[in-house]
Enzyme design. Structure first.
Site, PDB file in Angstrom:
ATOM      1  N   SER A  86      33.820  37.217  53.600  1.00 30.09           N
ATOM      2  CA  SER A  86      32.995  36.075  53.017  1.00 30.09           C
ATOM      3  C   SER A  86      32.168  35.376  53.886  1.00 30.09           C
ATOM      4  CB  SER A  86      33.679  35.154  52.014  1.00 30.09           C
ATOM      5  OG  SER A  86      34.786  34.419  52.649  1.00 30.09           O
ATOM      6  N   HIS A 120      40.276  34.659  51.901  1.00 28.30           N
ATOM      7  CA  HIS A 120      39.704  33.498  51.239  1.00 28.30           C
ATOM      8  C   HIS A 120      40.922  32.622  51.095  1.00 28.30           C
ATOM      9  CE1 HIS A 120      38.112  31.487  47.587  1.00 28.30           C
ATOM     10  NE2 HIS A 120      36.883  31.231  48.740  1.00 28.30           N
ATOM     11  N   ASP A 176      40.338  42.174  47.813  1.00 31.80           N
ATOM     12  CA  ASP A 176      39.598  41.236  47.169  1.00 31.80           C
ATOM     13  C   ASP A 176      38.046  41.739  47.670  1.00 31.80           C
ATOM     14  OD1 ASP A 176      37.426  39.184  46.508  1.00 31.80           O
ATOM     15  OD2 ASP A 176      39.234  37.723  47.018  1.00 31.80           O
ATOM     16  N   LYS A 221      29.217  36.104  41.542  1.00 29.44           N
ATOM     17  CA  LYS A 221      28.353  36.237  42.762  1.00 29.44           C
ATOM     18  C   LYS A 221      27.071  37.250  42.546  1.00 29.44           C
ATOM     19  CE  LYS A 221      32.447  35.005  45.399  1.00 29.44           C
ATOM     20  NZ  LYS A 221      32.273  33.479  45.535  1.00 29.44           N
ATOM     21  N   GLU A 234      39.978  41.490  52.364  1.00 35.76           N
ATOM     22  CA  GLU A 234      38.882  41.633  51.616  1.00 35.76           C
ATOM     23  C   GLU A 234      38.242  42.780  52.212  1.00 35.76           C
ATOM     24  OE1 GLU A 234      36.786  37.659  52.041  1.00 35.76           O
ATOM     25  OE2 GLU A 234      38.321  36.791  52.100  1.00 35.76           O
ATOM     26  N   ASN A 285      24.991  33.431  46.827  1.00 31.84           N
ATOM     27  CA  ASN A 285      25.896  34.646  46.581  1.00 31.84           C
ATOM     28  C   ASN A 285      25.257  35.313  45.665  1.00 31.84           C
ATOM     29  OD1 ASN A 285      27.735  33.776  48.425  1.00 31.84           O
ATOM     30  ND2 ASN A 285      28.712  32.348  46.786  1.00 31.84           N
ATOM     31  N   HIS A 327      32.642  39.943  47.597  1.00 31.93           N
ATOM     32  CA  HIS A 327      31.335  39.858  48.045  1.00 31.93           C
ATOM     33  C   HIS A 327      30.781  41.330  48.171  1.00 31.93           C
ATOM     34  CE1 HIS A 327      31.261  35.547  49.062  1.00 31.93           C
ATOM     35  NE2 HIS A 327      32.762  35.683  49.053  1.00 31.93           N
TER      36      HIS A 327
END
Ligand code: PMP
Length: 365
Positions: free
Chosen positions: A171, A123, A197, A228, A167, A35, A200
């Site tokens: 992810s 997640h 979120d 990450k 997100e 990540n 990533h």
């Protein structure tokens, strides 16, 4: 003990048993499971530069010795939050990890009078936060805004507030949420809040790497993680000053856990300043993404799934790639739904065009 033995045994039989992989630092392996998207975590030169800048006598404490609400050394947290608040033009609250942020924030923001509507693929930390909240939960089909709207039109009227959760870059799939459309839907429900979120996306997407929501005032809560692309540890939530005040009074993971060490906050400040100036690196990562997409057949982001459809096939393909010098770990249930087991390719600026050229010569079927 019998129950634990039988659970572990069944995981082994179904190829879903996990073990901690061996240390690969310093090996010749090309790491396509990291990540550390900007490659900052592996940069010894940056660690040296940081240590030279703070100096042996100026090293921040290696422990906070207390929750943030009780810690004596506050300066480094304040500096990190001020940097984030300035970058996002809002206020920011630090958490010990993305897991702490999602479980603590969602469980405190929502209650029995709240309807949470979350994307089907969010997640585990978000799911745990929803469960802890005691709120009513609905899931909309992945990135399906019409489904989100149908749920809201049917149910929102029976609740005091609605929390829409997604997100921005997913992810395990690497695809992006249709944030503009979600904002449109949100605007039709006066009592709706939007929580995104960006674990990533932070460092990689959006202006200066600040993520896809950085210039969307309609997003009430932005979560960024620092472990990450941030090459550090911890997480932050960007929100209004009122919500920040609410969270620091109500989020149990914030109140009841020892804060990350000041040293890590000072490192995060150092790294974030680098990240903000890395537009060239982000452009190179996008080019690597396009090259990788020609191999995986996925869309061209920094995370690309290759769905094999079973745990056995994912494990077998991962082993084959390891023999060729590529670390691409298999992703199995419960991380992804059964039947969508996969290899998750992720890119970092440590990967070279020549590495991907070599990967393209391997049969991935
Ligand atoms: N949110 C998402 C989308 C994640 O992928 C992760 C980490 N896998 C987290 C939150 C948790 O972040 P952390 O590792 O900092 O606890």
């Amino acid at each position: 003990m019998e129950r634990y033995e039988s659970v572990v045994g069944r995981l082994k039989e179904t190829c879903n048993h996990r073990t901690i992989p061996s240390d690969t630092v310093g090996s010749e392996l090309v790491d396509l499971s990291t990540n550390d998207y900007l490659g900052l975590g592996s940069r010894a030169d940056l660690r040296r530069e940081f240590l030279e800048r703070v100096g042996v006598d100026g090293l921040p404490p290696f422990t906070s010795s207390a929750s943030r609400l009780l810690a004596s050394s506050q300066r480094y947290y304040d500096e990190l939050e001020a940097l984030l608040a300035d970058a996002y033009g809002s206020s920011a609250l630090l958490f010990n990890s993305g897991y702490h942020a999602n479980t603590g924030a969602i469980s405190s923001l929502a209650d029995e009078r709240t309807l949470i509507v979350a994307d089907k693929l969010v997640h585990a930390s978000i799911i745990d936060g929803m469960r802890l909240s005691g709120a009513s939960m609905e899931r909309f089909r992945h990135n399906d805004v019409n489904h989100l709207e149908r749920i809201l039109s049917r149910k929102a009227g029976s609740f005091d507030r609605v929390l829409i959760v997604t997100e921005s870059v997913f992810s395990m799939d690497g695809d992006k949420a249709p944030l503009d459309d979600i904002v449109q839907v949100k605007s039709r429900y006066g009592q709706a809040l939007l929580y995104v979120d960006e674990a990533h996306a932070f460092g990689v997407e959006g202006p200066h790497g600040l993520g896809l929501c950085a210039s969307m005032p309609e997003v009430d809560f932005i979560v960024g993680t620092l472990g990450k692309a941030g090459a550090s540890v911890g997480a932050f939530i960007v929100c209004s000053p009122l919500c920040r005040d609410y969270l620091l009074n109500r989020a149990r993971s914030f109140i009841f856990s020892t804060a990350i060490p000041p040293l890590n906050c000072a490192w995060s400040v150092f790294i974030i300043e680098k990240i903000l100036a890395m537009d060239d690196g982000r452009a190179r990562l996008r080019r690597l993404g396009q090259q990788l997409a020609r191999i995986t057949g996925a869309s061209s982001g920094h995370i690309q799934p290759l769905v094999t459809g079973s745990a056995e096939s994912a494990v077998a393909l991962s082993s084959r790639l390891l023999e060729h010098g590529f670390k691409v770990l298999p992703i199995r249930t419960p991380t992804v739904p059964p039947g969508t087991e996969r290899l998750r390719f992720s890119l970092s600026l440590d990967v070279t065009e020549a590495d991907l050229e070599r990967l393209s010569a391997i049969d991935l079927t």
